[in-house]
Design a protein around this motif. Sequence first.
Motif, PDB file in Angstrom:
ATOM      1  N   ALA A 264       0.921  -0.861   0.713  1.00  0.00           N
ATOM      2  CA  ALA A 264       0.032   0.202  -0.214  1.00  0.00           C
ATOM      3  C   ALA A 264       0.519   1.453   0.457  1.00  0.00           C
ATOM      4  CB  ALA A 264      -0.800   0.237   1.820  1.00  0.00           C
ATOM      5  N   ARG A 265       1.722   1.265   0.690  1.00  0.00           N
ATOM      6  CA  ARG A 265       2.312   2.554   1.164  1.00  0.00           C
ATOM      7  C   ARG A 265       3.436   2.793  -0.307  1.00  0.00           C
ATOM      8  NH1 ARG A 265       5.028   0.920   5.145  1.00  0.00           N
ATOM      9  NH2 ARG A 265       7.192  -0.222   4.462  1.00  0.00           N
ATOM     10  N   ASP A 266       4.639   1.251  -1.057  1.00  0.00           N
ATOM     11  CA  ASP A 266       4.889   1.747  -2.232  1.00  0.00           C
ATOM     12  C   ASP A 266       3.894   1.970  -3.182  1.00  0.00           C
ATOM     13  OD1 ASP A 266       8.282   1.764  -2.732  1.00  0.00           O
ATOM     14  OD2 ASP A 266       6.825  -0.671  -4.446  1.00  0.00           O
ATOM     15  N   ALA A 267       2.373   1.610  -3.441  1.00  0.00           N
ATOM     16  CA  ALA A 267       1.952   1.730  -4.625  1.00  0.00           C
ATOM     17  C   ALA A 267       1.576   3.645  -4.543  1.00  0.00           C
ATOM     18  CB  ALA A 267       0.832   0.959  -4.366  1.00  0.00           C
ATOM     19  N   THR A 268       1.106   3.528  -3.361  1.00  0.00           N
ATOM     20  CA  THR A 268       1.025   5.086  -3.209  1.00  0.00           C
ATOM     21  C   THR A 268       2.250   6.161  -3.084  1.00  0.00           C
ATOM     22  OG1 THR A 268      -0.852   5.071  -1.050  1.00  0.00           O
ATOM     23  CG2 THR A 268       0.060   7.004  -1.548  1.00  0.00           C
ATOM     24  N   GLU A 269       3.435   6.021  -3.294  1.00  0.00           N
ATOM     25  CA  GLU A 269       4.276   7.040  -3.135  1.00  0.00           C
ATOM     26  C   GLU A 269       4.624   6.927  -5.293  1.00  0.00           C
ATOM     27  OE1 GLU A 269       7.881   5.928  -0.939  1.00  0.00           O
ATOM     28  OE2 GLU A 269       7.182   5.826   1.091  1.00  0.00           O
ATOM     29  N   ALA A 270       4.282   5.569  -5.563  1.00  0.00           N
ATOM     30  CA  ALA A 270       4.471   5.415  -6.973  1.00  0.00           C
ATOM     31  C   ALA A 270       3.674   6.105  -7.745  1.00  0.00           C
ATOM     32  CB  ALA A 270       4.572   4.040  -7.178  1.00  0.00           C
ATOM     33  N   LEU A 271       2.354   6.578  -7.080  1.00  0.00           N
ATOM     34  CA  LEU A 271       1.421   6.924  -7.494  1.00  0.00           C
ATOM     35  C   LEU A 271       1.729   8.878  -7.462  1.00  0.00           C
ATOM     36  CD1 LEU A 271      -2.232   5.416  -6.929  1.00  0.00           C
ATOM     37  CD2 LEU A 271      -0.528   5.564  -9.156  1.00  0.00           C
ATOM     38  N   ALA A 272       2.589   8.891  -6.725  1.00  0.00           N
ATOM     39  CA  ALA A 272       2.896  10.058  -5.940  1.00  0.00           C
ATOM     40  C   ALA A 272       3.835  10.827  -7.216  1.00  0.00           C
ATOM     41  CB  ALA A 272       2.817  10.127  -4.989  1.00  0.00           C
ATOM     42  N   GLN A 273       4.540  10.004  -7.770  1.00  0.00           N
ATOM     43  CA  GLN A 273       5.284  10.580  -8.620  1.00  0.00           C
ATOM     44  C   GLN A 273       5.190  11.223 -10.427  1.00  0.00           C
ATOM     45  OE1 GLN A 273       8.778  10.819  -7.822  1.00  0.00           O
ATOM     46  NE2 GLN A 273       7.937  10.815  -5.684  1.00  0.00           N
ATOM     47  N   ILE A 274       3.437  11.066 -10.114  1.00  0.00           N
ATOM     48  CA  ILE A 274       3.564  11.244 -11.603  1.00  0.00           C
ATOM     49  C   ILE A 274       2.932  12.134 -11.902  1.00  0.00           C
ATOM     50  CG2 ILE A 274       2.020   8.796 -12.159  1.00  0.00           C
ATOM     51  CD1 ILE A 274      -0.454   9.893 -11.229  1.00  0.00           C
ATOM     52  N   ALA A 275       3.322  13.273 -10.276  1.00  0.00           N
ATOM     53  CA  ALA A 275       2.652  14.736 -10.806  1.00  0.00           C
ATOM     54  C   ALA A 275       4.417  15.202 -10.891  1.00  0.00           C
ATOM     55  CB  ALA A 275       2.809  15.154  -9.359  1.00  0.00           C
ATOM     56  N   SER A 276       5.759  14.369 -11.347  1.00  0.00           N
ATOM     57  CA  SER A 276       6.620  14.444 -11.559  1.00  0.00           C
ATOM     58  C   SER A 276       7.054  15.700 -12.176  1.00  0.00           C
ATOM     59  CB  SER A 276       7.606  13.425 -11.166  1.00  0.00           C
ATOM     60  OG  SER A 276       9.148  14.153 -12.318  1.00  0.00           O
ATOM     61  N   PRO A 277       8.090  16.466 -12.914  1.00  0.00           N
ATOM     62  CA  PRO A 277       8.076  17.370 -14.407  1.00  0.00           C
ATOM     63  C   PRO A 277       8.576  16.019 -15.304  1.00  0.00           C
ATOM     64  CG  PRO A 277       9.809  17.860 -12.917  1.00  0.00           C
ATOM     65  CD  PRO A 277       8.113  17.105 -12.044  1.00  0.00           C
ATOM     66  N   HIS A 278       9.162  15.094 -15.035  1.00  0.00           N
ATOM     67  CA  HIS A 278       9.963  14.178 -15.624  1.00  0.00           C
ATOM     68  C   HIS A 278       9.031  13.085 -16.361  1.00  0.00           C
ATOM     69  CE1 HIS A 278      13.954  15.434 -14.238  1.00  0.00           C
ATOM     70  NE2 HIS A 278      13.513  15.456 -13.284  1.00  0.00           N
ATOM     71  N   PHE A 279       7.978  12.142 -15.362  1.00  0.00           N
ATOM     72  CA  PHE A 279       7.031  11.583 -15.613  1.00  0.00           C
ATOM     73  C   PHE A 279       6.147  12.383 -16.890  1.00  0.00           C
ATOM     74  CE2 PHE A 279       3.049  10.515 -15.442  1.00  0.00           C
ATOM     75  CZ  PHE A 279       3.183   8.377 -15.743  1.00  0.00           C
ATOM     76  N   ILE A 280       5.856  13.906 -16.689  1.00  0.00           N
ATOM     77  CA  ILE A 280       4.451  14.029 -17.895  1.00  0.00           C
ATOM     78  C   ILE A 280       5.465  14.651 -19.325  1.00  0.00           C
ATOM     79  CG2 ILE A 280       4.109  16.384 -18.456  1.00  0.00           C
ATOM     80  CD1 ILE A 280       3.048  16.677 -14.917  1.00  0.00           C
ATOM     81  N   GLY A 281       6.961  15.360 -18.822  1.00  0.00           N
ATOM     82  CA  GLY A 281       7.874  15.856 -19.945  1.00  0.00           C
ATOM     83  C   GLY A 281       7.656  14.810 -21.349  1.00  0.00           C
TER      84      GLY A 281
END
Length: 301
Positions: A264-281
């Motif tokens: 649960a904790r790892d999934a939450t942190e992974a989903l939070a990373q989709i706001a990263s500019p690297h992910f969006i870029g």
Amino acid sequence: MSTHFQTRFKTLLQREWMQHHMGWLIAMLILPVIALVALPFGGVQLGEARELPATELAGAVIGLTTLAVWGITLLMTGFSLPGLARRDHQDRSIEFWLSLPASHSESLVATLFMHTLFVLGLALCVGMLSGLVMALAITLKLGGFGIWLQVSWFQLVLPALAVLARLALGTVLFTLWMAPIFMVFMVAAAWLKRWGVPAVITAVVATGITLKQVYGNPIVWTLLGEQVTGAGSAFFDSMHLIGDKNPPVQIELKGVGDVLGWAARDATEALAQIASPHFIGGLVVAGICFALLVLHRRNSH
């Protein structure tokens, strides 16, 4: 969503399955089958894992087998994707698929879905089932039928499902993080044919070295590193399974509650990373590459 679109898209997905499923399954099963065949004739080198309780040992075998099968499938996918950009033109099947009629975008989406999300998700399921067989065989090898009675197979179900769900989410996020890299190679292979992939690698390495050595700017390596690191932590973050992060690192296999908490904790942190500019870029780059692939298919038809 229209019935005609669903029918066309289903046909495109079936085409990929019929053409590639044997190769996919062979790649996924080759390592477990070889290991099972060799097991009666060799020893089992598990190091400190031999001292684990029987249930934790079985869980470790299942997890490691799943990751190994997934990794092999990822390598196969990485090598095959660039060639798929030119496949329909090489075998002249593009006329048939357009006669469905299916758009270029639909054909590309179906191909990308089956060769990334679908095949990697299938690898998780095959890997976990293979891991269960491996766990049965290894525990039998180490302790005979008596050790089977010590393994709480029922207690492995919930942690296994939690880990499988986490890795399934991780596969989706991993694919999205790696999409710009996959798509750049596909575009290069489509437009430059066999020289595409070597040309991209050469250009990236030359640019990276020049900027780093001449201008002291490591931006190329930084961007690539952020993308790969993001993809790795999106799949799963092994640090949450490590008890001591200082050398020597020891992996601590935990109980049911800790496994569920990690997932649960790892999934939450992974989903939070989709706001990263690297992910969006990266998604922007992947979108541009997708448009270039569509343009290439239209111009080549």
